[in-house]
Design a protein around this motif. Sequence first.
Motif, PDB file in Angstrom:
ATOM      1  N   ARG A  43       0.889  -1.023   0.106  1.00 44.93           N
ATOM      2  CA  ARG A  43       0.115  -0.056  -0.137  1.00 44.93           C
ATOM      3  C   ARG A  43       0.763   1.353   0.025  1.00 44.93           C
ATOM      4  O   ARG A  43       0.454   2.183   0.454  1.00 44.93           O
ATOM      5  CB  ARG A  43      -1.106  -0.096   1.108  1.00 44.93           C
ATOM      6  N   LEU A  44       1.924   1.378  -0.702  1.00 47.57           N
ATOM      7  CA  LEU A  44       2.939   2.362  -1.040  1.00 47.57           C
ATOM      8  C   LEU A  44       2.779   2.660  -2.303  1.00 47.57           C
ATOM      9  O   LEU A  44       3.656   3.302  -2.810  1.00 47.57           O
ATOM     10  CB  LEU A  44       4.135   2.009  -0.425  1.00 47.57           C
ATOM     11  N   ALA A  74      16.474   5.661   6.264  1.00 42.93           N
ATOM     12  CA  ALA A  74      14.897   5.696   6.436  1.00 42.93           C
ATOM     13  C   ALA A  74      14.510   7.132   6.552  1.00 42.93           C
ATOM     14  O   ALA A  74      13.587   7.506   6.038  1.00 42.93           O
ATOM     15  CB  ALA A  74      14.392   4.830   7.346  1.00 42.93           C
ATOM     16  N   ALA A  75      15.342   7.852   7.313  1.00 42.37           N
ATOM     17  CA  ALA A  75      14.972   9.272   7.603  1.00 42.37           C
ATOM     18  C   ALA A  75      15.502  10.162   6.467  1.00 42.37           C
ATOM     19  O   ALA A  75      14.338  10.925   6.211  1.00 42.37           O
ATOM     20  CB  ALA A  75      15.783   9.769   8.934  1.00 42.37           C
ATOM     21  N   ASP A  76      16.193   9.976   5.512  1.00 43.65           N
ATOM     22  CA  ASP A  76      16.487  10.719   4.583  1.00 43.65           C
ATOM     23  C   ASP A  76      15.255  10.220   3.465  1.00 43.65           C
ATOM     24  O   ASP A  76      14.884  11.193   2.865  1.00 43.65           O
ATOM     25  CB  ASP A  76      17.823  10.253   3.843  1.00 43.65           C
ATOM     26  N   VAL A  77      14.939   8.952   3.408  1.00 42.99           N
ATOM     27  CA  VAL A  77      13.973   8.652   2.592  1.00 42.99           C
ATOM     28  C   VAL A  77      12.702   9.297   2.888  1.00 42.99           C
ATOM     29  O   VAL A  77      11.836   9.755   1.836  1.00 42.99           O
ATOM     30  CB  VAL A  77      13.697   7.162   2.533  1.00 42.99           C
ATOM     31  N   ALA A  80      12.825  12.617   1.656  1.00 44.75           N
ATOM     32  CA  ALA A  80      12.787  12.729   0.050  1.00 44.75           C
ATOM     33  C   ALA A  80      11.569  12.626  -0.366  1.00 44.75           C
ATOM     34  O   ALA A  80      10.856  12.965  -1.424  1.00 44.75           O
ATOM     35  CB  ALA A  80      13.818  11.762  -0.360  1.00 44.75           C
ATOM     36  N   LEU A  81      10.756  11.589   0.249  1.00 47.58           N
ATOM     37  CA  LEU A  81       9.190  11.353  -0.345  1.00 47.58           C
ATOM     38  C   LEU A  81       8.322  12.413   0.348  1.00 47.58           C
ATOM     39  O   LEU A  81       7.129  12.126   0.051  1.00 47.58           O
ATOM     40  CB  LEU A  81       8.935   9.684   0.164  1.00 47.58           C
ATOM     41  N   PRO A  87       6.109   4.640   6.855  1.00 44.68           N
ATOM     42  CA  PRO A  87       6.203   4.107   5.514  1.00 44.68           C
ATOM     43  C   PRO A  87       7.446   4.256   5.025  1.00 44.68           C
ATOM     44  O   PRO A  87       7.806   3.377   4.222  1.00 44.68           O
ATOM     45  CB  PRO A  87       4.971   5.073   5.098  1.00 44.68           C
ATOM     46  N   ALA A  88       8.148   5.304   5.429  1.00 44.94           N
ATOM     47  CA  ALA A  88       9.584   5.339   4.730  1.00 44.94           C
ATOM     48  C   ALA A  88      10.492   4.326   5.453  1.00 44.94           C
ATOM     49  O   ALA A  88      11.286   3.726   4.339  1.00 44.94           O
ATOM     50  CB  ALA A  88       9.942   6.854   5.064  1.00 44.94           C
ATOM     51  N   THR A  89      10.373   3.974   6.439  1.00 48.80           N
ATOM     52  CA  THR A  89      11.041   2.698   6.918  1.00 48.80           C
ATOM     53  C   THR A  89      10.777   1.401   6.038  1.00 48.80           C
ATOM     54  O   THR A  89      11.664   0.483   5.683  1.00 48.80           O
ATOM     55  CB  THR A  89      10.902   2.583   8.416  1.00 48.80           C
TER      56      THR A  89
END
Length: 117
Positions: A43-44, A74-77, A80-81, A87-89
Amino acid sequence: MKLTYPVVAALVASAAMAATLSAPPAHADPATDAFISTLQHYRLGDIDPATAVRVGQTVCPMLSEPGQNAANVAADVSEALGRPLGPATMFTGLAISIFCPRAVDAMTDGVPFSFFR
């Protein structure tokens, strides 16, 4: 919520297993197709596919930087998103499992991913 190494490693390992089990048939770029399909499964899939692939493919190089770990990536993602850390993790774990599977082995063996550069 602070993510510890064992928690991130468990998320990455479970994402790797899920990605393996849900991989679609091979196409022109099997890794990219598997990544997009797996994002949809979790669901992403509302992330623009081109953006998802671009950000997903930056995960491996970020992990190989000295001092980086999956939680930092994950924090950078997340940034970025423009998505929350949870959800980023998941996105990061899926990207690791599909685009840089050696990182999964390295993390579960306690070897820094930068060792495999």
